[in-house]
Design a protein around this motif. Structure first.
Motif, mmCIF file in Angstrom:
data_model
loop_
_atom_site.group_PDB
_atom_site.id
_atom_site.type_symbol
_atom_site.label_atom_id
_atom_site.label_comp_id
_atom_site.label_asym_id
_atom_site.label_seq_id
_atom_site.Cartn_x
_atom_site.Cartn_y
_atom_site.Cartn_z
ATOM 1 N N CYS A 1 0.845 -1.201 0.000
ATOM 2 C CA CYS A 1 0.000 0.000 0.000
ATOM 3 C C CYS A 1 0.876 1.247 0.000
ATOM 4 N N CYS A 2 0.553 2.197 -0.852
ATOM 5 C CA CYS A 2 1.363 3.420 -0.941
ATOM 6 C C CYS A 2 1.240 4.280 0.308
ATOM 7 N N ARG A 3 0.211 4.056 1.120
ATOM 8 C CA ARG A 3 0.016 4.864 2.314
ATOM 9 C C ARG A 3 0.663 4.229 3.550
ATOM 10 N N CYS A 4 0.384 2.950 3.801
ATOM 11 C CA CYS A 4 0.866 2.319 5.037
ATOM 12 C C CYS A 4 2.053 1.390 4.820
ATOM 13 N N ALA A 5 2.403 1.136 3.554
ATOM 14 C CA ALA A 5 3.544 0.274 3.195
ATOM 15 C C ALA A 5 3.364 -1.181 3.645
ATOM 16 N N GLU A 6 2.135 -1.559 3.997
ATOM 17 C CA GLU A 6 1.853 -2.950 4.348
ATOM 18 C C GLU A 6 1.706 -3.771 3.066
ATOM 19 N N PRO A 7 2.209 -5.026 3.052
ATOM 20 C CA PRO A 7 1.979 -5.882 1.889
ATOM 21 C C PRO A 7 0.481 -6.018 1.620
ATOM 22 N N LEU A 8 0.086 -5.940 0.368
ATOM 23 C CA LEU A 8 -1.330 -5.993 0.013
ATOM 24 C C LEU A 8 -1.815 -7.431 0.117
ATOM 25 N N VAL A 9 -2.709 -7.673 1.048
ATOM 26 C CA VAL A 9 -3.134 -9.035 1.381
ATOM 27 C C VAL A 9 -3.785 -9.707 0.177
ATOM 28 N N ASP A 10 -3.337 -10.916 -0.130
ATOM 29 C CA ASP A 10 -3.832 -11.710 -1.259
ATOM 30 C C ASP A 10 -3.791 -10.925 -2.570
ATOM 31 N N LEU A 11 -2.885 -9.940 -2.632
ATOM 32 C CA LEU A 11 -2.674 -9.102 -3.817
ATOM 33 C C LEU A 11 -3.894 -8.254 -4.181
ATOM 34 N N ILE A 12 -4.799 -8.033 -3.212
ATOM 35 C CA ILE A 12 -5.993 -7.213 -3.456
ATOM 36 C C ILE A 12 -5.616 -5.744 -3.267
ATOM 37 N N TYR A 13 -5.815 -4.961 -4.301
ATOM 38 C CA TYR A 13 -5.401 -3.555 -4.276
ATOM 39 C C TYR A 13 -6.525 -2.662 -4.787
ATOM 40 N N PHE A 14 -6.360 -1.357 -4.560
ATOM 41 C CA PHE A 14 -7.263 -0.342 -5.099
ATOM 42 C C PHE A 14 -6.376 0.692 -5.796
ATOM 43 N N TRP A 15 -6.635 0.952 -7.059
ATOM 44 C CA TRP A 15 -5.753 1.805 -7.853
ATOM 45 C C TRP A 15 -6.278 3.233 -7.884
ATOM 46 N N LYS A 16 -5.402 4.164 -7.500
ATOM 47 C CA LYS A 16 -5.780 5.580 -7.500
ATOM 48 C C LYS A 16 -4.528 6.438 -7.612
ATOM 49 N N SER A 17 -4.600 7.469 -8.432
ATOM 50 C CA SER A 17 -3.509 8.440 -8.574
ATOM 51 C C SER A 17 -2.172 7.764 -8.885
ATOM 52 N N GLY A 18 -2.218 6.761 -9.741
ATOM 53 C CA GLY A 18 -0.989 6.111 -10.178
ATOM 54 C C GLY A 18 -0.329 5.226 -9.152
ATOM 55 N N ALA A 19 -1.073 4.785 -8.138
ATOM 56 C CA ALA A 19 -0.488 3.956 -7.078
ATOM 57 C C ALA A 19 -1.503 2.947 -6.570
ATOM 58 N N ALA A 20 -0.970 1.889 -5.929
ATOM 59 C CA ALA A 20 -1.817 0.850 -5.331
ATOM 60 C C ALA A 20 -2.045 1.174 -3.852
ATOM 61 N N TRP A 21 -3.270 1.047 -3.407
ATOM 62 C CA TRP A 21 -3.658 1.317 -2.023
ATOM 63 C C TRP A 21 -4.306 0.072 -1.445
ATOM 64 N N CYS A 22 -4.215 -0.113 -0.130
ATOM 65 C CA CYS A 22 -5.040 -1.128 0.521
ATOM 66 C C CYS A 22 -6.460 -0.570 0.614
ATOM 67 N N GLY A 23 -7.430 -1.447 0.853
ATOM 68 C CA GLY A 23 -8.821 -1.016 0.888
ATOM 69 C C GLY A 23 -9.096 0.040 1.937
ATOM 70 N N ARG A 24 -8.528 -0.141 3.123
ATOM 71 C CA ARG A 24 -8.745 0.805 4.216
ATOM 72 C C ARG A 24 -8.315 2.216 3.819
ATOM 73 N N HIS A 25 -7.105 2.354 3.323
ATOM 74 C CA HIS A 25 -6.589 3.692 3.045
ATOM 75 C C HIS A 25 -7.157 4.277 1.750
ATOM 76 N N TYR A 26 -7.560 3.421 0.811
ATOM 77 C CA TYR A 26 -8.242 3.936 -0.367
ATOM 78 C C TYR A 26 -9.563 4.598 0.042
ATOM 79 N N CYS A 27 -10.364 3.893 0.849
ATOM 80 C CA CYS A 27 -11.650 4.457 1.278
ATOM 81 C C CYS A 27 -11.442 5.753 2.061
ATOM 82 N N GLU A 28 -10.427 5.774 2.914
ATOM 83 C CA GLU A 28 -10.144 6.984 3.707
ATOM 84 C C GLU A 28 -9.671 8.146 2.838
ATOM 85 N N SER A 29 -9.130 7.838 1.660
ATOM 86 C CA SER A 29 -8.676 8.917 0.768
ATOM 87 C C SER A 29 -9.853 9.622 0.097
#
Length: 354
Positions: free
Chosen positions: A266-294
């Protein structure tokens, strides 16, 4: 050869499960009425490891259904119609010939990238830090489950799990979820450099996963030589990617980009993306939690996304107005003096008693 199986269910865990952080000081989980914490020790639900494997698989099944990744879900026979995550387990059996009679050592990975030959899947696992490899019964498997809870809260996708929604806000949340499934949600794909998406930019991720683990064969049956060193670079660390090592692709980023397995974070928390599940925004991969918070504020009291335009803000944190309350005595603090420590509010009385 490795076997890929759907996960089975485990006994339901809930009230009474001790807190992992408190190490015995908390005798068991006592749910708070609306906070996502234990009433007894004030630790989060994830510290009590409350969900079962089956519940996790149902949650991810719900997330991926009604999206272009629904092929990673299946409808259970005799079930309630809800789709469940077809999570790949990888069972590796190695012969142990050190003794007189050969024995076999079996290692079970709680999750492995789907659609890969065993050799490539094992290469992928070896490129993940050992403490994060999801081997059954180890800290790595526990950390995977914890990241599922942390990165992909059920209440970020299911309005029925939310206590903070006011009348009329359920529709707003349903639209929010529908939009991120269509525009941002993704599942990373593992392949050798240059082979993501079947080597074609326009090809859909589900069309190529079966052959992703095979290197292209030359006419004489030998494997073609890997690209020259430095031809591929990791998006996160910018270091070269060897041509014979698996990488992660994110189809929403395009197949010209790739990541080392340990760098797909995740571009915000630097945690490995669990089971490779990501959310794409602004040219970067986010975890679900931080994508929603953005996109929307998250309540520091109940941990849910806030859909009201009328909420309380203090020092960069947000609260539903009805959740702007003392952590200890639950007194509403709007217009009253309070202290704020570690994102927790305390009234002056409870602050002094501490």
């Amino acid at each position: 050869p490795a076997l890929f199986q759907m996960s089975g269910s485990q006994p339901q865990m809930g009230r009474g499960v001790p807190c992992l952080r408190c190490r015995g000081l908390c005798t068991g989980f006592e749910p708070h009425s609306w906070r996502k914490i234990c009433k007894s020790c004030k630790c989060s639900q994830e510290e009590h490891s409350l969900s079962s494997e089956l519940e996790d698989d149902r949650k991810i099944g719900r997330l991926l259904s009604d999206s272009k990744y629904s092929m990673l879900t299946a409808r259970l026979k005799g079930g309630d119609g809800v789709r469940i995550y077809k999570r790949n387990r990888m069972i590796v059996t190695n012969p142990n010939i050190s003794g007189k009679d050969p024995t076999f050592d079996t290692i079970t990975y709680e999750w492995a990238p789907p659609g890969l030959a065993q050799k490539l899947a094992m290469q992928y696992m070896e490129l993940i830090p050992k403490e994060l490899q999801p081997v059954a019964g180890t800290d790595g498997a526990f950390h995977r489950r914890r990241r599922l809870t942390r990165q992909l809260p059920l209440y970020d996708q299911d309005p029925a799990q939310c206590r903070g929604l006011a009348e009329g806000e359920q529709k707003l949340m349903e639209e929010f979820v529908k939009k991120y499934k269509a525009e941002a949600l993704g599942v990373g794909e593992v392949a050798l450099p240059g082979q993501g998406g079947g080597g074609k930019e326009e090809e859909k991720p589900q069309d190529k996963s079966i052959d992703a683990g095979r290197a292209p064969a030359s006419p004489n049956g030998a494997l073609e030589s890997a690209p020259a060193a430095g031809h591929y670079r990791c998006e996160t660390c910018k270091q070269p990617v060897p041509g014979d090592c698996p990488v992660v692709y994110a189809d929403r980023a395009g197949y010209s980009r790739q990541w080392h397995p340990a760098c797909f974070v995740c571009c915000r928390c630097a945690e490995p993306l669990v089971d490779l599940i990501y959310f794409w925004k602004s040219g970067a991969a986010w975890c679900g939690r931080h994508y929603c918070e953005s996109l929307r504020p998250r309540c520091a009291g109940c941990d849910e996304i806030i859909f009201s335009e009328d909420y309380q803000q203090v020092e960069g944190l947000a609260w539903h107005k009805k959740h702007f309350a003392c952590l200890e005595c639950e007194t509403l603090l709007t217009g009253k003096p309070f202290t704020l420590a570690n994102a927790s509010l305390l009234c002056t009385t409870c602050s002094h008693s501490r």
